[in-house]
Design a protein around this motif. Sequence first.
Motif, PDB file in Angstrom:
ATOM      1  N   GLY A 128       0.831  -1.202   0.000  1.00 44.30           N
ATOM      2  CA  GLY A 128       0.000   0.000   0.000  1.00 44.30           C
ATOM      3  C   GLY A 128       0.860   1.245   0.000  1.00 44.30           C
ATOM      4  N   PRO A 129       0.258   2.434   0.273  1.00 40.35           N
ATOM      5  CA  PRO A 129       1.044   3.671   0.318  1.00 40.35           C
ATOM      6  C   PRO A 129       2.281   3.496   1.184  1.00 40.35           C
ATOM      7  N   ASP A 130       3.428   3.963   0.667  1.00 40.59           N
ATOM      8  CA  ASP A 130       4.684   3.699   1.359  1.00 40.59           C
ATOM      9  C   ASP A 130       4.944   4.700   2.476  1.00 40.59           C
ATOM     10  N   ARG A 131       6.060   4.552   3.148  1.00 36.20           N
ATOM     11  CA  ARG A 131       6.383   5.368   4.317  1.00 36.20           C
ATOM     12  C   ARG A 131       6.542   6.835   3.959  1.00 36.20           C
ATOM     13  N   GLN A 132       7.052   7.110   2.762  1.00 37.85           N
ATOM     14  CA  GLN A 132       7.195   8.501   2.333  1.00 37.85           C
ATOM     15  C   GLN A 132       5.822   9.149   2.150  1.00 37.85           C
ATOM     16  N   TRP A 133       4.874   8.380   1.596  1.00 37.05           N
ATOM     17  CA  TRP A 133       3.517   8.902   1.438  1.00 37.05           C
ATOM     18  C   TRP A 133       2.919   9.232   2.794  1.00 37.05           C
ATOM     19  N   TRP A 134       3.082   8.321   3.748  1.00 35.23           N
ATOM     20  CA  TRP A 134       2.529   8.546   5.079  1.00 35.23           C
ATOM     21  C   TRP A 134       3.235   9.689   5.803  1.00 35.23           C
ATOM     22  N   SER A 135       4.500   9.870   5.542  1.00 31.61           N
ATOM     23  CA  SER A 135       5.225  10.996   6.132  1.00 31.61           C
ATOM     24  C   SER A 135       4.598  12.314   5.703  1.00 31.61           C
ATOM     25  N   ALA A 136       4.294  12.430   4.402  1.00 32.17           N
ATOM     26  CA  ALA A 136       3.664  13.653   3.903  1.00 32.17           C
ATOM     27  C   ALA A 136       2.235  13.789   4.427  1.00 32.17           C
ATOM     28  N   ALA A 137       1.490  12.673   4.485  1.00 28.84           N
ATOM     29  CA  ALA A 137       0.092  12.723   4.911  1.00 28.84           C
ATOM     30  C   ALA A 137      -0.052  13.100   6.377  1.00 28.84           C
ATOM     31  N   LEU A 138       0.886  12.641   7.202  1.00 26.17           N
ATOM     32  CA  LEU A 138       0.803  12.897   8.640  1.00 26.17           C
ATOM     33  C   LEU A 138       1.605  14.126   9.063  1.00 26.17           C
TER      34      LEU A 138
ATOM     35  N   THR B 130       4.889  14.483   9.342  1.00 23.89           N
ATOM     36  CA  THR B 130       5.969  14.149  10.266  1.00 23.89           C
ATOM     37  C   THR B 130       7.057  13.396   9.504  1.00 23.89           C
ATOM     38  N   ASP B 131       8.154  13.062  10.176  1.00 26.10           N
ATOM     39  CA  ASP B 131       9.254  12.401   9.474  1.00 26.10           C
ATOM     40  C   ASP B 131       8.897  10.954   9.144  1.00 26.10           C
ATOM     41  N   VAL B 132       9.681  10.361   8.254  1.00 20.57           N
ATOM     42  CA  VAL B 132       9.375   9.030   7.733  1.00 20.57           C
ATOM     43  C   VAL B 132       9.361   7.980   8.829  1.00 20.57           C
ATOM     44  N   ASP B 133      10.353   7.995   9.708  1.00 25.56           N
ATOM     45  CA  ASP B 133      10.429   6.978  10.754  1.00 25.56           C
ATOM     46  C   ASP B 133       9.227   7.055  11.700  1.00 25.56           C
ATOM     47  N   LYS B 134       8.856   8.265  12.100  1.00 22.93           N
ATOM     48  CA  LYS B 134       7.716   8.414  13.002  1.00 22.93           C
ATOM     49  C   LYS B 134       6.426   8.014  12.300  1.00 22.93           C
TER      50      LYS B 134
END
Length: 255
Positions: A65-75, A77-81
């Motif tokens: 599904g949507p990758d960590r970079q996508w979620w970083s932008a959506a939330l 916050t940084d990629v790890d968080k």
Amino acid sequence: MGSDITPRPAATVMLLREGRRDGEATGLEVFVLHRVAGMAFAPSVTVFPGGGVDPSDSGPVPWTGPDRQWWSAALGTDVDKASSLVVAAVRELFEETGVLLADGPASETQRQAVAEHRSSLADVLETQELELRSGLLRPWANWITPEGNPRRYDTFFFLAALPDGQDAQMLTTEAESGRWARPADLLAEHAAGTLAMMPPTLAMLIDLQQAGSVQWAMSQTRTVVPLMPTVKSLPGEPLQVEVDGRVFSLRRQGS
């Protein structure tokens, strides 16, 4: 007191389904838990499934599904968080309700092992040859506990539709009951003083009350920005906060 406490990252999932009674559609419902009275934080309060991010949530997890970079932008916050928040959301929902947002099921024994910290979510997924499906989640909101509190959380709220073939149960020792309910009904119980809810939960229910269906709610694109309420109540008074010009009050059972 509490101004120097760093808020702990946390993830909460608003699990949705289309309600039916006697064969008739009754509208969108959300699954809620009623916390036990002995909890140190938010006793006897109605909440969505969720909790703090664990160290195990930061490790590698089979993912589609949507990758960590996508979620970083959506939330925002940084990629790890962002990655750990998504994993925490899926893990907490699995622990507390048995619903697993993956491409297949896991057993009750495996759920208990995760809940008791004997296994990580990644362990279960790898053993079952499953992948976490991040596309089953939607970003919704981010509330931060105001300064001055002894417990502070940086809580991210997610939406998820109940997957086909699964059902939610109350499986956590932190709650005494769980149920599906329409947002409007929960808000009415709160207004009547028979249901206690924290301000972020109230705000989320007000949002969901506007949703005509699960499909509509899941189709929304939200810009997640951090919100930190301002406490308006004095020490010893029922909690009352203001955020974005809206005031929310915590009601206790029977108040």
